[in-house]
Design a protein around this motif. Structure first.
Motif, mmCIF file in Angstrom:
data_model
loop_
_atom_site.group_PDB
_atom_site.id
_atom_site.type_symbol
_atom_site.label_atom_id
_atom_site.label_comp_id
_atom_site.label_asym_id
_atom_site.label_seq_id
_atom_site.Cartn_x
_atom_site.Cartn_y
_atom_site.Cartn_z
ATOM 1 N N GLN A 1 1.081 -0.831 0.101
ATOM 2 C CA GLN A 1 0.032 -0.205 -0.085
ATOM 3 C C GLN A 1 1.270 1.165 -0.125
ATOM 4 N N PRO A 2 1.612 1.084 0.605
ATOM 5 C CA PRO A 2 2.757 2.736 0.860
ATOM 6 C C PRO A 2 3.447 2.910 -0.515
ATOM 7 N N ILE A 3 3.604 1.342 -1.313
ATOM 8 C CA ILE A 3 3.772 1.638 -3.173
ATOM 9 C C ILE A 3 2.677 2.757 -3.678
ATOM 10 N N PHE A 4 0.669 2.442 -3.643
ATOM 11 C CA PHE A 4 0.961 3.175 -4.102
ATOM 12 C C PHE A 4 0.448 4.784 -3.493
ATOM 13 N N SER A 5 0.218 4.437 -2.490
ATOM 14 C CA SER A 5 0.419 5.394 -1.772
ATOM 15 C C SER A 5 1.237 6.556 -2.078
ATOM 16 N N THR A 6 2.280 6.661 -2.068
ATOM 17 C CA THR A 6 2.976 7.504 -2.568
ATOM 18 C C THR A 6 3.192 7.295 -4.685
ATOM 19 N N ASN A 7 3.047 6.674 -5.022
ATOM 20 C CA ASN A 7 3.211 6.761 -6.518
ATOM 21 C C ASN A 7 2.492 6.485 -7.318
ATOM 22 N N CYS A 8 0.778 5.990 -6.780
ATOM 23 C CA CYS A 8 -0.257 5.941 -7.808
ATOM 24 C C CYS A 8 -1.649 6.817 -6.994
ATOM 25 N N SER A 9 -1.512 6.150 -5.704
ATOM 26 C CA SER A 9 -3.113 7.263 -5.617
ATOM 27 C C SER A 9 -3.193 8.406 -5.041
ATOM 28 N N LEU A 10 -2.929 9.194 -6.699
ATOM 29 C CA LEU A 10 -2.238 11.333 -6.986
ATOM 30 C C LEU A 10 -3.341 11.320 -6.917
ATOM 31 N N VAL B 1 -9.823 2.229 -11.569
ATOM 32 C CA VAL B 1 -9.058 2.166 -10.305
ATOM 33 C C VAL B 1 -8.325 3.081 -9.248
ATOM 34 N N ASP B 2 -9.364 3.104 -7.936
ATOM 35 C CA ASP B 2 -9.270 3.315 -7.220
ATOM 36 C C ASP B 2 -8.033 2.321 -6.465
ATOM 37 N N LEU B 3 -6.468 3.434 -5.799
ATOM 38 C CA LEU B 3 -5.651 2.977 -5.510
ATOM 39 C C LEU B 3 -5.232 3.736 -4.087
ATOM 40 N N SER B 4 -6.218 4.162 -3.156
ATOM 41 C CA SER B 4 -6.203 5.352 -2.486
ATOM 42 C C SER B 4 -6.447 3.834 -1.527
ATOM 43 N N ALA C 1 13.666 -1.624 -9.550
ATOM 44 C CA ALA C 1 13.667 -2.561 -9.691
ATOM 45 C C ALA C 1 12.997 -3.314 -8.278
ATOM 46 N N GLY C 2 13.629 -3.604 -7.584
ATOM 47 C CA GLY C 2 13.401 -3.783 -5.705
ATOM 48 C C GLY C 2 11.743 -3.123 -5.369
ATOM 49 N N THR C 3 11.219 -2.220 -6.059
ATOM 50 C CA THR C 3 9.854 -1.941 -5.901
ATOM 51 C C THR C 3 9.401 -3.339 -6.915
ATOM 52 N N ILE C 4 9.598 -3.471 -8.241
ATOM 53 C CA ILE C 4 8.827 -4.335 -8.418
ATOM 54 C C ILE C 4 8.527 -5.527 -8.108
ATOM 55 N N ALA C 5 9.871 -6.293 -7.728
ATOM 56 C CA ALA C 5 10.464 -7.306 -6.934
ATOM 57 C C ALA C 5 9.461 -7.574 -5.671
ATOM 58 N N VAL D 1 8.219 -1.240 -20.515
ATOM 59 C CA VAL D 1 9.043 0.335 -21.032
ATOM 60 C C VAL D 1 7.940 1.212 -21.565
ATOM 61 N N SER D 2 7.354 0.498 -22.696
ATOM 62 C CA SER D 2 7.085 1.750 -23.559
ATOM 63 C C SER D 2 5.512 2.343 -22.132
ATOM 64 N N ASP D 3 4.823 1.557 -21.354
ATOM 65 C CA ASP D 3 3.893 2.680 -21.032
ATOM 66 C C ASP D 3 3.467 2.008 -19.582
ATOM 67 N N PRO D 4 5.211 2.717 -19.126
ATOM 68 C CA PRO D 4 5.036 2.166 -17.225
ATOM 69 C C PRO D 4 4.023 2.635 -16.197
ATOM 70 N N MET D 5 3.707 2.282 -15.465
ATOM 71 C CA MET D 5 2.632 2.530 -14.484
ATOM 72 C C MET D 5 3.632 2.670 -13.219
ATOM 73 N N PRO D 6 3.815 3.584 -12.603
ATOM 74 C CA PRO D 6 3.632 4.878 -12.491
ATOM 75 C C PRO D 6 3.795 5.376 -13.974
ATOM 76 N N PRO D 7 2.966 6.558 -14.623
ATOM 77 C CA PRO D 7 3.371 7.349 -16.274
ATOM 78 C C PRO D 7 4.683 8.645 -15.771
ATOM 79 N N THR D 8 5.432 8.657 -14.242
ATOM 80 C CA THR D 8 6.079 9.363 -13.891
ATOM 81 C C THR D 8 7.975 8.850 -14.607
ATOM 82 N N GLY D 9 7.241 7.669 -14.126
ATOM 83 C CA GLY D 9 8.895 6.568 -14.769
ATOM 84 C C GLY D 9 8.435 5.197 -14.024
ATOM 85 N N ARG D 10 9.529 4.551 -14.600
ATOM 86 C CA ARG D 10 9.875 2.531 -13.829
ATOM 87 C C ARG D 10 9.855 2.996 -12.606
ATOM 88 N N LEU D 11 9.412 2.168 -11.771
ATOM 89 C CA LEU D 11 10.003 1.845 -10.085
ATOM 90 C C LEU D 11 11.393 1.692 -10.066
#
Length: 135
Positions: free
Chosen positions: A50-59, A72-75, A118-122, A106-116
């Protein structure tokens, strides 16, 4: 004497060129490498995901009500149920999870501000592998 002066000048020019080439090589930027990450034995949705979503997605303008992208609401209050409602997690085939695929794109990453990192994705992948518990 004249040969010594020309020899010294030639040596100085050669040395200057060496230093110039060396400085150019050292100034070239390298692709950043993510530092190695130690993942927890058990990944927690509340503590880790959830902290990943709160920081990078639910904006604002992304995955936040009243008009979340992709509906898709990620709050924090609804993220877990939204992942299942929209079938973004596939615990039988984690590599096929829409969530994981989008984060890795690579072509359409989420978040659109840039790829997270590798450790976060893992971390997200491991959580999905662990059957994506709401813990």
């Amino acid at each position: 004497m004249r040969n010594n002066a020309n020899g010294a000048t030639g040596w100085a020019i050669g040395r200057a060129l060496e230093l110039l080439i060396l400085s150019l090589l050292l100034s070239c930027s390298k692709t950043p490498v993510d530092p190695p990450v130690t993942l927890p034995a058990t990944v927690s949705f509340q503590r880790d995901i959830q902290p990943i979503f709160s920081t990078n997605c639910s904006l604002s303008g992304c995955h936040l009500s009243p008009n979340p992208k992709g509906n898709v609401d990620l709050s924090a209050s609804v993220a877990y149920s939204q992942l299942w409602k929209h079938q973004l997690v596939d615990t039988l085939h984690p590599e096929q999870s829409v969530l994981y695929i989008q984060m890795n794109s690579v072509s359409d990453p989420m978040p659109p501000t840039g790829r997270l990192p590798a450790g976060t994705i893992a971390l997200v992948y491991k959580w999905i592998q662990q059957k994506a518990p709401n813990n």
